[in-house]
Design a protein around this motif. Structure first.
Motif, PDB file in Angstrom:
ATOM      1  N   SER A  60       1.976  39.588 -27.854  1.00 39.97           N
ATOM      2  CA  SER A  60       2.114  39.155 -26.467  1.00 39.97           C
ATOM      3  C   SER A  60       1.580  37.731 -26.336  1.00 39.97           C
ATOM      4  O   SER A  60       0.644  37.343 -27.030  1.00 39.97           O
ATOM      5  CB  SER A  60       1.333  40.086 -25.538  1.00 39.97           C
ATOM      6  N   PRO A  61       2.184  36.925 -25.444  1.00 39.31           N
ATOM      7  CA  PRO A  61       1.740  35.533 -25.322  1.00 39.31           C
ATOM      8  C   PRO A  61       0.328  35.424 -24.762  1.00 39.31           C
ATOM      9  O   PRO A  61      -0.089  36.234 -23.920  1.00 39.31           O
ATOM     10  CB  PRO A  61       2.771  34.922 -24.365  1.00 39.31           C
ATOM     11  N   ASP A  62      -0.401  34.429 -25.232  1.00 36.68           N
ATOM     12  CA  ASP A  62      -1.705  34.089 -24.659  1.00 36.68           C
ATOM     13  C   ASP A  62      -1.483  33.096 -23.525  1.00 36.68           C
ATOM     14  O   ASP A  62      -0.883  32.038 -23.727  1.00 36.68           O
ATOM     15  CB  ASP A  62      -2.615  33.471 -25.720  1.00 36.68           C
ATOM     16  N   VAL A  63      -1.969  33.426 -22.332  1.00 38.02           N
ATOM     17  CA  VAL A  63      -1.729  32.611 -21.145  1.00 38.02           C
ATOM     18  C   VAL A  63      -3.032  32.007 -20.640  1.00 38.02           C
ATOM     19  O   VAL A  63      -4.061  32.697 -20.557  1.00 38.02           O
ATOM     20  CB  VAL A  63      -1.077  33.445 -20.027  1.00 38.02           C
ATOM     21  N   THR A  64      -2.995  30.709 -20.310  1.00 39.34           N
ATOM     22  CA  THR A  64      -4.101  30.056 -19.608  1.00 39.34           C
ATOM     23  C   THR A  64      -3.564  29.544 -18.275  1.00 39.34           C
ATOM     24  O   THR A  64      -2.393  29.208 -18.142  1.00 39.34           O
ATOM     25  CB  THR A  64      -4.662  28.878 -20.420  1.00 39.34           C
ATOM     26  N   LEU A  65      -4.438  29.492 -17.257  1.00 42.93           N
ATOM     27  CA  LEU A  65      -4.040  29.013 -15.932  1.00 42.93           C
ATOM     28  C   LEU A  65      -5.248  28.358 -15.275  1.00 42.93           C
ATOM     29  O   LEU A  65      -6.334  28.943 -15.210  1.00 42.93           O
ATOM     30  CB  LEU A  65      -3.538  30.166 -15.062  1.00 42.93           C
ATOM     31  N   ASN A  66      -5.070  27.111 -14.789  1.00 44.28           N
ATOM     32  CA  ASN A  66      -6.156  26.372 -14.160  1.00 44.28           C
ATOM     33  C   ASN A  66      -5.663  25.667 -12.899  1.00 44.28           C
ATOM     34  O   ASN A  66      -4.463  25.411 -12.739  1.00 44.28           O
ATOM     35  CB  ASN A  66      -6.727  25.329 -15.133  1.00 44.28           C
ATOM     36  N   SER A  67      -6.604  25.344 -12.017  1.00 42.84           N
ATOM     37  CA  SER A  67      -6.314  24.623 -10.781  1.00 42.84           C
ATOM     38  C   SER A  67      -7.012  23.268 -10.814  1.00 42.84           C
ATOM     39  O   SER A  67      -8.176  23.166 -11.233  1.00 42.84           O
ATOM     40  CB  SER A  67      -6.810  25.432  -9.576  1.00 42.84           C
ATOM     41  N   TYR A  68      -6.292  22.221 -10.365  1.00 52.28           N
ATOM     42  CA  TYR A  68      -6.841  20.872 -10.369  1.00 52.28           C
ATOM     43  C   TYR A  68      -6.613  20.208  -9.005  1.00 52.28           C
ATOM     44  O   TYR A  68      -5.532  20.309  -8.426  1.00 52.28           O
ATOM     45  CB  TYR A  68      -6.177  20.011 -11.443  1.00 52.28           C
ATOM     46  N   GLY A  69      -7.642  19.519  -8.510  1.00 51.36           N
ATOM     47  CA  GLY A  69      -7.497  18.708  -7.315  1.00 51.36           C
ATOM     48  C   GLY A  69      -7.585  19.450  -6.003  1.00 51.36           C
ATOM     49  O   GLY A  69      -7.466  18.838  -4.935  1.00 51.36           O
ATOM     50  N   GLY A  70      -7.805  20.759  -6.017  1.00 48.92           N
ATOM     51  CA  GLY A  70      -7.931  21.521  -4.786  1.00 48.92           C
ATOM     52  C   GLY A  70      -9.369  21.590  -4.315  1.00 48.92           C
ATOM     53  O   GLY A  70     -10.311  21.342  -5.081  1.00 48.92           O
ATOM     54  N   THR A  71      -9.552  21.957  -3.069  1.00 49.50           N
ATOM     55  CA  THR A  71     -10.911  22.041  -2.520  1.00 49.50           C
ATOM     56  C   THR A  71     -11.692  23.239  -3.059  1.00 49.50           C
ATOM     57  O   THR A  71     -12.914  23.293  -2.891  1.00 49.50           O
ATOM     58  CB  THR A  71     -10.855  22.124  -0.990  1.00 49.50           C
ATOM     59  N   LEU A  72     -10.987  24.189  -3.687  1.00 45.76           N
ATOM     60  CA  LEU A  72     -11.662  25.385  -4.198  1.00 45.76           C
ATOM     61  C   LEU A  72     -11.658  25.452  -5.731  1.00 45.76           C
ATOM     62  O   LEU A  72     -11.932  26.521  -6.290  1.00 45.76           O
ATOM     63  CB  LEU A  72     -10.988  26.646  -3.642  1.00 45.76           C
ATOM     64  N   SER A  73     -11.380  24.349  -6.391  1.00 47.00           N
ATOM     65  CA  SER A  73     -11.206  24.370  -7.847  1.00 47.00           C
ATOM     66  C   SER A  73     -12.407  24.922  -8.595  1.00 47.00           C
ATOM     67  O   SER A  73     -12.271  25.462  -9.698  1.00 47.00           O
ATOM     68  CB  SER A  73     -10.885  22.960  -8.367  1.00 47.00           C
ATOM     69  N   SER A  74     -13.614  24.772  -8.021  1.00 44.86           N
ATOM     70  CA  SER A  74     -14.820  25.266  -8.702  1.00 44.86           C
ATOM     71  C   SER A  74     -15.470  26.444  -7.973  1.00 44.86           C
ATOM     72  O   SER A  74     -16.573  26.864  -8.317  1.00 44.86           O
ATOM     73  CB  SER A  74     -15.840  24.123  -8.852  1.00 44.86           C
ATOM     74  N   ASN A  75     -14.766  26.985  -6.972  1.00 46.01           N
ATOM     75  CA  ASN A  75     -15.300  28.117  -6.210  1.00 46.01           C
ATOM     76  C   ASN A  75     -15.198  29.392  -7.034  1.00 46.01           C
ATOM     77  O   ASN A  75     -14.134  29.732  -7.554  1.00 46.01           O
ATOM     78  CB  ASN A  75     -14.528  28.246  -4.897  1.00 46.01           C
ATOM     79  N   SER A  76     -16.288  30.132  -7.170  1.00 43.69           N
ATOM     80  CA  SER A  76     -16.326  31.309  -8.051  1.00 43.69           C
ATOM     81  C   SER A  76     -15.386  32.415  -7.577  1.00 43.69           C
ATOM     82  O   SER A  76     -14.745  33.092  -8.394  1.00 43.69           O
ATOM     83  CB  SER A  76     -17.762  31.846  -8.154  1.00 43.69           C
ATOM     84  N   THR A  77     -15.289  32.618  -6.262  1.00 45.28           N
ATOM     85  CA  THR A  77     -14.374  33.647  -5.739  1.00 45.28           C
ATOM     86  C   THR A  77     -12.926  33.276  -6.037  1.00 45.28           C
ATOM     87  O   THR A  77     -12.127  34.119  -6.467  1.00 45.28           O
ATOM     88  CB  THR A  77     -14.568  33.818  -4.226  1.00 45.28           C
ATOM     89  N   PHE A  78     -12.591  32.006  -5.813  1.00 50.90           N
ATOM     90  CA  PHE A  78     -11.238  31.537  -6.107  1.00 50.90           C
ATOM     91  C   PHE A  78     -10.933  31.664  -7.601  1.00 50.90           C
ATOM     92  O   PHE A  78      -9.835  32.087  -7.992  1.00 50.90           O
ATOM     93  CB  PHE A  78     -11.081  30.090  -5.658  1.00 50.90           C
ATOM     94  N   LEU A  79     -11.894  31.320  -8.457  1.00 49.01           N
ATOM     95  CA  LEU A  79     -11.675  31.396  -9.903  1.00 49.01           C
ATOM     96  C   LEU A  79     -11.436  32.846 -10.348  1.00 49.01           C
ATOM     97  O   LEU A  79     -10.665  33.100 -11.273  1.00 49.01           O
ATOM     98  CB  LEU A  79     -12.868  30.799 -10.652  1.00 49.01           C
ATOM     99  N   ALA A  80     -12.082  33.790  -9.665  1.00 47.40           N
ATOM    100  CA  ALA A  80     -11.854  35.205  -9.974  1.00 47.40           C
ATOM    101  C   ALA A  80     -10.427  35.614  -9.615  1.00 47.40           C
ATOM    102  O   ALA A  80      -9.761  36.361 -10.357  1.00 47.40           O
ATOM    103  CB  ALA A  80     -12.866  36.075  -9.241  1.00 47.40           C
ATOM    104  N   GLU A  81      -9.929  35.110  -8.473  1.00 49.30           N
ATOM    105  CA  GLU A  81      -8.548  35.406  -8.087  1.00 49.30           C
ATOM    106  C   GLU A  81      -7.558  34.702  -9.026  1.00 49.30           C
ATOM    107  O   GLU A  81      -6.491  35.241  -9.339  1.00 49.30           O
ATOM    108  CB  GLU A  81      -8.302  34.967  -6.641  1.00 49.30           C
ATOM    109  N   LEU A  82      -7.917  33.507  -9.463  1.00 47.93           N
ATOM    110  CA  LEU A  82      -7.058  32.778 -10.398  1.00 47.93           C
ATOM    111  C   LEU A  82      -6.951  33.525 -11.720  1.00 47.93           C
ATOM    112  O   LEU A  82      -5.889  33.549 -12.358  1.00 47.93           O
ATOM    113  CB  LEU A  82      -7.622  31.372 -10.629  1.00 47.93           C
ATOM    114  N   GLU A  83      -8.028  34.178 -12.132  1.00 49.55           N
ATOM    115  CA  GLU A  83      -7.994  34.980 -13.355  1.00 49.55           C
ATOM    116  C   GLU A  83      -7.075  36.188 -13.176  1.00 49.55           C
ATOM    117  O   GLU A  83      -6.340  36.569 -14.105  1.00 49.55           O
ATOM    118  CB  GLU A  83      -9.410  35.425 -13.719  1.00 49.55           C
ATOM    119  N   LYS A  84      -7.094  36.796 -11.990  1.00 52.77           N
ATOM    120  CA  LYS A  84      -6.153  37.890 -11.712  1.00 52.77           C
ATOM    121  C   LYS A  84      -4.714  37.388 -11.832  1.00 52.77           C
ATOM    122  O   LYS A  84      -3.849  38.075 -12.387  1.00 52.77           O
ATOM    123  CB  LYS A  84      -6.388  38.459 -10.312  1.00 52.77           C
ATOM    124  N   GLU A  85      -4.467  36.195 -11.287  1.00 53.48           N
ATOM    125  CA  GLU A  85      -3.121  35.606 -11.344  1.00 53.48           C
ATOM    126  C   GLU A  85      -2.709  35.360 -12.791  1.00 53.48           C
ATOM    127  O   GLU A  85      -1.567  35.599 -13.178  1.00 53.48           O
ATOM    128  CB  GLU A  85      -3.095  34.299 -10.559  1.00 53.48           C
TER     129      GLU A  85
END
Length: 225
Positions: free
Chosen positions: A175-200
């Motif tokens: 299965s493919p290995d997937v990475t996903l990151n956010s850049y330039g947003g106001t929540l890029s370093s927010n821990s709650t947002f990063l948890a949702e980004l991991e779900k995505e």
């Protein structure tokens, strides 16, 4: 990996030429140009036994797809696939139909880029474009994968110097290995947002899981020497 990839291909092709020189029908081999779901490429074939050929090939494919919906987010996608193959054909019933087994060395990469202009759901939460910024992801498939297939056409038939081949099969990869990151947003370093980004990220990985059974359909034109 690609420097090693091309070096291995050169070694494999040299090895096959040496093998062919020591087999029945001394010194004969065929080169092919191929196109299909593995991209564009070339292949060298030598006869190992009367009803067995061995092949080594290299393939590449690179293209872009814009505005592709993946888990409710529109991504611009860049597909960059490289592979090399080592295959063995066993001819049964006649001199054309064959069963094929072997391996593909995969170096597949899919890049994902998105800059949402409206609010979208990431994980279980909906975020605005200002909060998200830009999303960048990557899906990778690397390593040695088995191949099984069938085909028609025999470059080693003594009554022809050129012709066509057709192959159908499947490469079974991890299965493919997937990475996903956010850049330039106001929540890029927010821990709650990063948890949702991991779900995505995990949802995208699940969406791309079908890639581990990669279909192969190729058409080749060979010239026999």
């Amino acid at each position: 990996m690609r420097n090693g990839f091309f070096s291995f291909v050169l070694v494999s092709l040299s090895f096959l030429i040496i093998m062919g020189a020591g087999c029945q029908d001394t010194g004969t081999f065929a080169v092919s140009g191929k196109t299909g779901t593995t991209g564009y490429g070339g292949e060298l074939t030598v006869g190992l036994l009367t009803d067995v050929n061995v092949r080594a090939g290299i393939n590449t494919m690179d293209f872009d797809i814009d505005d592709t919906d993946i888990d409710d987010v529109d991504y611009d996608i860049n597909v960059d696939f490289d592979s090399m193959s080592g295959l063995l054909d066993w001819y049964i019933f006649d001199d054309s139909f064959h069963l094929t087994g072997g391996f593909y060395s995969m170096d597949h990469e899919i890049k994902l880029d998105a800059r949402p202009l409206t609010s979208v759901q990431i994980g279980d939460v909906t975020y605005s474009p200002t909060e998200l910024g830009m999303l960048k992801g990557k899906a990778e498939v690397d390593g040695l994968s088995p191949y099984f297939g069938i085909g028609w056409g025999n470059p080693m038939q003594s009554n022809r110097r050129w012709g066509f081949t057709l192959d159908f099969g499947v490469i079974i990869t991890d299965s493919p290995d997937v990475t996903l990151n956010s850049y330039g947003g106001t929540l890029s370093s927010n821990s709650t947002f990063l948890a949702e980004l991991e779900k995505e990220r995990k949802e995208i990985e699940d969406d791309l899981d079908a890639i581990k059974f990669y279909p192969v359909a190729t058409l080749g034109l060979f010239i026999r020497f």
